[in-house]
Structures are given as C-alpha cells and as structure tokens.
Design an enzyme around this catalytic site. Structure first.
Site, PDB file in Angstrom:
ATOM      1  N   GLU A  40       0.730  -2.362   4.104  1.00 61.09           N
ATOM      2  CA  GLU A  40      -0.380  -2.505   3.332  1.00 61.09           C
ATOM      3  C   GLU A  40      -0.630  -3.940   2.852  1.00 61.09           C
ATOM      4  O   GLU A  40      -1.915  -4.123   2.646  1.00 61.09           O
ATOM      5  CB  GLU A  40       0.197  -1.485   2.358  1.00 61.09           C
ATOM      6  CG  GLU A  40       0.058  -0.095   2.484  1.00 61.09           C
ATOM      7  CD  GLU A  40       1.475   0.350   2.844  1.00 61.09           C
ATOM      8  OE1 GLU A  40       2.390  -0.466   3.048  1.00 61.09           O
ATOM      9  OE2 GLU A  40       1.593   1.573   3.238  1.00 61.09           O
ATOM     10  N   HIS A  60       3.155  11.178  -5.135  1.00 57.04           N
ATOM     11  CA  HIS A  60       1.872  11.658  -4.314  1.00 57.04           C
ATOM     12  C   HIS A  60       0.838  12.332  -4.970  1.00 57.04           C
ATOM     13  O   HIS A  60       0.124  13.034  -4.523  1.00 57.04           O
ATOM     14  CB  HIS A  60       2.432  12.462  -3.206  1.00 57.04           C
ATOM     15  CG  HIS A  60       3.147  11.708  -2.000  1.00 57.04           C
ATOM     16  ND1 HIS A  60       4.472  11.393  -2.091  1.00 57.04           N
ATOM     17  CD2 HIS A  60       3.046  11.249  -0.668  1.00 57.04           C
ATOM     18  CE1 HIS A  60       4.877  10.453  -1.246  1.00 57.04           C
ATOM     19  NE2 HIS A  60       4.013  10.594  -0.095  1.00 57.04           N
TER      20      HIS A  60
END
Lengths: 342, 328
Positions: A67, A136
């Site tokens: 990322e 999440h």
C-alpha cells in the site's frame, strides 16, 4: 434522485461507481485505476467490475500488496498529470500507508503553493454489521476529514455514488471516496435496499460539498452520512407514526462540509440528532453539533448524537449489533429530547 | 560513460554553488539563535539539514537530467535542488519563509517544490521512492519521455516504503532510478548499527534490478554509473538501485554537536571534502587555472549572494494567506 426516467433502471452503488469510472476512462486517457484485486476480480466490493475487460491491464492495474508503494505512486502519477483512482479495500488498512496519505497526498498542493496538484481518488470501504471484527469494520470518517488537504465523500445511494464519483475524478484535488459495505449492493453483505435507486445512463456530477435533504420535515433534523442516512430514514418513518415530522439530511461529503444546509434545517425544526457509524468521541457528530451551536441556532432541546461507542468493534453479533447505530436508537434520542423539553 | 569537459565544469560549478549556498545559510541560520540556541528564532527558523559533502551525489546524477525529468529528494534537499535547476532565488526565499518563496513560505526547507523543473521532496524518511515510482509510471503510461529519480538516505533503505517501491518499480519495469546517499549516519545511529547488509545496493538483487555500489563520493564515477542507469531507464529496461558512499560534513541538523561520532572521525572531514579533489582533477585534466577557478567561484558567489539578498529583501506573506492553497 427523485426524477424517474422513462426507462428507469436501478443500480447498486457498486455498479454505479464502476459505471462512472468507465465513463470517465472512455473520455479521459489520464484516468486509470490501480489497487489490490481490482483487475479481473473487479474489486472485492464490485466497484471496478467490468473495467478490466474493457480497458485491459495497462489502465486497470492490479498491484502487489504494497500500500505504501502504490498510494505513494498514485501521488507521483497524479503530480505528473495522470488521474489515478486507487482502491485500498478497507479503510481499516490505511494505517500501513497513512504517511503517503496525510503527509504527501494531502499536503503536496499546499507545500507547492498550489503549483502542483494531486488529482487522485482514493476509494475504500467502510462499515460493519456482518461480524468481520475490529480490523475490517470501522468507518473512520472523521480521521480523514480531520486532516487538511483531502476531500472526503461518502454516498448513501447509487445515484449519489455515480455523481459523486464523477465529480471526484474531475476534481483537481485528492478525494477519499468512502463506500459503506452494507450499502454496496453485494448480496453477501446484507445490502440496504434503499441504497439501490434509479441511476441515469448519462454522465452527471453531484457536486462535492452539497448536502441533500433526503426527506423533509418540521419537528426534528436527523443528520447522517452513508449508513446513518438509512437509519435516519427508518427512524423518520417510525416517528411519523407518532405524528412527528422528521427531516433527514444526507451530508454526502464531510470535506467540504455543507454546514449551511444543516443550520437552515435546524433553524426550521429546532431539534438536532446526528447519526454516525464512526466512533462517538471527537467525530463527525460533534462537528455538526458544534457548527449548529456556533451559528447560534435556537434549539428546543440539547442536540443528541447516535454514534458508535468508543470501543473496538466486537466480533460477536450480539455485541456488534448492540453497538451499531439504529433507527430505534434515533427514536429513543428523540424521546430523550422531548423529556428534556418537559 | 565519461563526462565532457563542459559537463565536468557544469558539475563543478553546481557543487561550488551548492557549497556557497549552504555556507551562507549556515551563517545566517545562527543569527538571532544565540546565546541560548533557539530553533524558532532568526531569519531562517526551524530545522536545517545541510548537505555539504554530498554534492557529488547531486551533480553526478542530475547532469544526465533535463527539466522534464522528475526528481524526488529527501529532507536534505538543497544540493539536489540546485543541480536539478530549482530557482535559487525562490528556494532561498522559501527557506526564509518569504512570500516570494517557491510556495510562499508554506513548505519550507524540507518541502521544496518547483513545478517548473519537476522537483519535489519529502521530509519523511523513505517516502520519495513511491512518488518517484508513480511519476515514472505516469511517463510510461502516457508514452512520454522522461525518467524519475528518487533520492534517499541509507537509513531509509530499512523502511518498508523502500522495499515496496523497488518491487513495484521492478515488476512494472518503470523508468526510475533509486539513489541512496549513504552518509553512514541516520541522525546519530551509524549504518553499521542499523543495517544488516554491508551495501544496500546488494538489496537490488532481491528485486531483480541492477545494484550499483559507488564507494568514493567521486563525481566522475557517479556520473558514469548514474548515466548507465538513466540510459537503461530511458530505454525502457527498468529501474536501477545506486548506493553512493558519501560524506555528511556537518551534523544531521544545524545545532547537532555530533557527540556520537567516534573520536577522530571529524578531524578527517576536510580531507574527504569532494570539492578540492574535483578542482585538482580539473587542473590535471584541463589545465584549469587559478584565475579560471576564481572567476567560476566569483560567479557562483554572485549567484548565491543575489539569491540570499532576494530572500532577505522579500516581504513575509500576510499571515492569513496561510488559509490559501490547501486545495486548488
């Protein structure tokens, strides 16, 4: 949104996003997409579905799970004239590359005195409610809205999703585009049906920084974003049964923030409830209440917030569902306000 | 690949300009900060990272670049900025926090941006690499010529960003060159104490790209190796990692007494100063005369003095201009 086309078709948010991206890619060679699993798979949440087939691997680029590198690369590409759309699946994952986001993507325009702009869209999913656990399921709206230099948008329905995405891609500034998983139209996520609405075939923009009055009313203003809007609409329907007329405001974006629409609404109703699936403290709810208070709007009762408690998001459904905002909590908040008035 | 006489003179001149610039900054920086050192005071406030000693890394690489190529530098950016052709007056004014600075005083010494020559930097360790890779990706996708160069320190090679970006650049075969300026110190922690490999250039093999180690801070050798890497990038053959053993002649930042440096090490710094060595080379190779050297130094001095004077004479921005340029 209210305008029904002759041949109205309903889209999910995922499909509306993919459609907007495809339309911009067809007319602007500078637009490209990169991220994890956004190619052949079409994105874990479906918002790049069909793009790989149409545009190929050069413009729809699967990245390594790196990322920091690919968000940094998006900054570099955007600064060099491209318009990258980057997906990083879950907003919870932004910690691993936060520096590239808030120290570079968001600040390079300022550091360059406006000479270098960073026209990129960083899209990500938010929200829980399906027991995906505490890494999440977060919303983190305020985290990004708090830090200067990036626009933050979050649609509550497919019409807005398409128009906001088009506006985000065309914006010369970095935009974080947050889509709520439970509104996305993915069956396996228990989708909110009200998010699936009529979406025109043609290109259109929903301007960033313009809230929508989703439902008009005169007794209380319920302000929300993404899932909060749907909780607000359900609460409004319940309150209607009790003879209470609730106005629901969908902020649609947190940066820029349309304080005026909220203030005007509360001026009319005299009561304010703010709903957010992001954490309770130091968040969007506080910002809205402070803005209305600072504007000196006379209120019949102290404003209320319905937000996620200041706890990591628990796994077990009994705990998570208990902690999430809901229509019931909004109705209770209204009742509390009425008690305060008496 | 050897430089022409013209290129050598260009390199030497830019090294001298950079050195004069930094020596001048060094003096002015102390104005108003003593007797009790206060970083916020004086005409040049804030942290100041000088690059004297590292000039060969700048000129040896940038000699191959034009203004369309992209450079992303570090928190120690002046020598590279000068070699890349950043407007010296505007850069000086930026360092002074003046309205006429590159960003009107919003960025400062660690955030030098000059869009005219595609130069930028980041004050954060290791973050230049992703941005440079992205700029290279942009050129590749647009079919536009140009390469990107990322500068980083040897300490930054232990950052995740470094490894991610090298892999990305290799897997996408991007026209980018990563240049590690190994000055042996990450602030006060030595390379030996922080890095498991002797040469960071060895790490290139993990990403299937050439790794080049340059041990001597020699501008001519840097020119040669960087030239090959940049040519490789221009031909579409992918990225290269170069590590240059260079020397930080000053502390990490102004005010750093460097008590951590082993006894005796600092005494030899003058001997490893790359500028006298380069002058001698010019004398040997091209019968470079003292008069020519004086003339070159005079021009460099004028350039620096004019930039510093411009910075001093410029106005500060109106405080409320701080609110502008968050978005375009």
């Amino acid at each position: 949104m209210t305008q029904v086309q002759a041949k109205a078709r309903k889209l999910t948010i995922a499909r509306a996003m993919a459609e907007s991206i495809a339309m911009e890619m067809r007319t602007d060679d500078k637009v490209f997409v990169m991220g994890e699993d956004i190619g052949e798979l079409g994105g874990v949440f479906g918002n790049t579905r069909g793009l790989y087939k149409e545009f190929g691997s050069e413009r729809v680029k699967d990245t390594p799970i790196s990322e920091t590198a690919f968000i940094g690369a998006a900054v570099g590409a955007a600064s060099d004239g491209m318009k990258p759309i980057v997906e990083l699946m879950f907003v919870d994952f932004f910690g691993v590359c936060f520096d590239a986001i808030y120290n570079m993507m968001a600040k390079n325009t300022y550091f360059s005195g406006g000479e270098v702009n960073v026209p990129m869209v960083l899209m990500t999913s938010t929200g829980g409610g399906y027991s995906d656990g505490g890494q999440h399921s977060q919303c983190l709206h305020a985290t990004f809205a708090h830090l200067p230099g990036m626009k933050v948008v979050a649609p509550s329905n497919a019409y807005d999703a398409k128009g906001l995405m088009t506006a985000a891609i065309r914006d010369p500034n970095p935009v974080i585009f947050m889509f709520h998983k439970a509104l996305q139209g993915m069956g396996w996520l228990g989708t909110e049906k009200d998010a699936i609405v009529n979406v025109p075939e043609e290109v259109y923009e929903v301007p960033l920084g313009q809230a929508a009055i989703t439902r008009t009313g005169s007794d209380v203003t319920i302000v929300g974003i993404t899932s909060g809007v749907h909780h607000g609409l359900k609460a409004a329907r319940e309150l209607e049964q009790q003879g209470v007329s609730a106005e629901v405001v969908d902020l649609r974006s947190l940066v820029p923030l349309d304080r005026d629409t909220v203030i005007q609404s509360v001026r009319k109703t005299g009561r304010l409830i703010v709903v957010d699936e992001d954490y309770h403290s130091y968040g969007m709810t506080a910002e809205i209440i402070a803005s209305v208070t600072e504007a000196g709007v006379p209120m019949k009762a102290p404003p209320q917030r319905v937000a996620y408690p200041d706890i990591p998001i628990p796994f077990t459904p009994v705990m998570e569902q208990w902690a999430l905002p809901s229509a019931e909590k909004i109705v209770k908040a209204f009742e509390k306000m009425k008690e305060n008035e008496e | 690949m050897t430089p022409t006489q013209e290129q050598e003179l260009w390199m030497y001149r830019n090294m001298v300009v950079s050195r004069f610039f930094e020596e001048t900054i060094e003096k002015i920086y102390m104005e108003g900060k003593t007797p009790a050192f206060n970083m916020a005071k004086g005409p040049i406030p804030g942290e100041m990272h000088l690059s004297n000693g590292q000039e060969p890394c700048a000129v040896g690489v940038c000699a191959h670049l034009n203004s369309d190529d992209i450079v992303v530098s570090t928190h120690r950016p002046h020598h590279v900025a000068i070699a890349k052709g950043v407007d010296l007056k505007k850069m000086a004014a930026e360092i002074f926090g003046k309205k006429t600075g590159l960003s009107g005083g919003r960025g400062g010494h660690m955030h030098i941006f000059d869009a005219q020559v595609n130069f930028s930097c980041s004050g954060i360790i290791g973050e230049s690499v992703g941005v440079a890779a992205g700029a290279a990706l942009s050129r590749k996708m647009q079919g536009k010529p140009g390469v990107a160069v990322a500068y980083l320190g040897e300490g930054a090679a232990n950052q995740g960003a470094f490894h991610e970006a090298l892999n990305l650049a290799a897997v996408w075969k991007l026209p980018v060159v990563f240049v590690i300026e190994d000055n042996a110190w990450g602030i006060s922690v030595s390379k030996q104490a922080s890095t498991a490999v002797k040469y960071n250039s060895d790490r290139a093999s993990a990403y299937s790209m050439p790794g080049v180690h340059i041990p001597n801070n020699d501008p001519i050798e840097i020119f040669a190796k960087a030239g090959e890497a940049i040519e490789r990038a221009r031909k579409g053959e992918g990225p290269t990692l170069i590590e240059i053993e260079t020397s930080r002649l000053a502390g990490h930042f102004m005010g750093d007494a460097e008590a951590y440096r082993p006894a005796g090490e600092k005494e030899h710094l003058a001997e490893i100063d790359p500028i006298p060595g380069f002058k001698k080379r010019l004398q040997d190779q091209y019968q470079w005369t003292e008069a020519q050297d004086e003339a070159l130094r005079g021009q460099a001095r004028e350039l620096v003095d004019a930039a510093i004077q411009f910075a001093r004479d410029s106005d500060y921005p109106a405080p409320e201009e701080a609110l502008d340029k968050v978005f375009v």
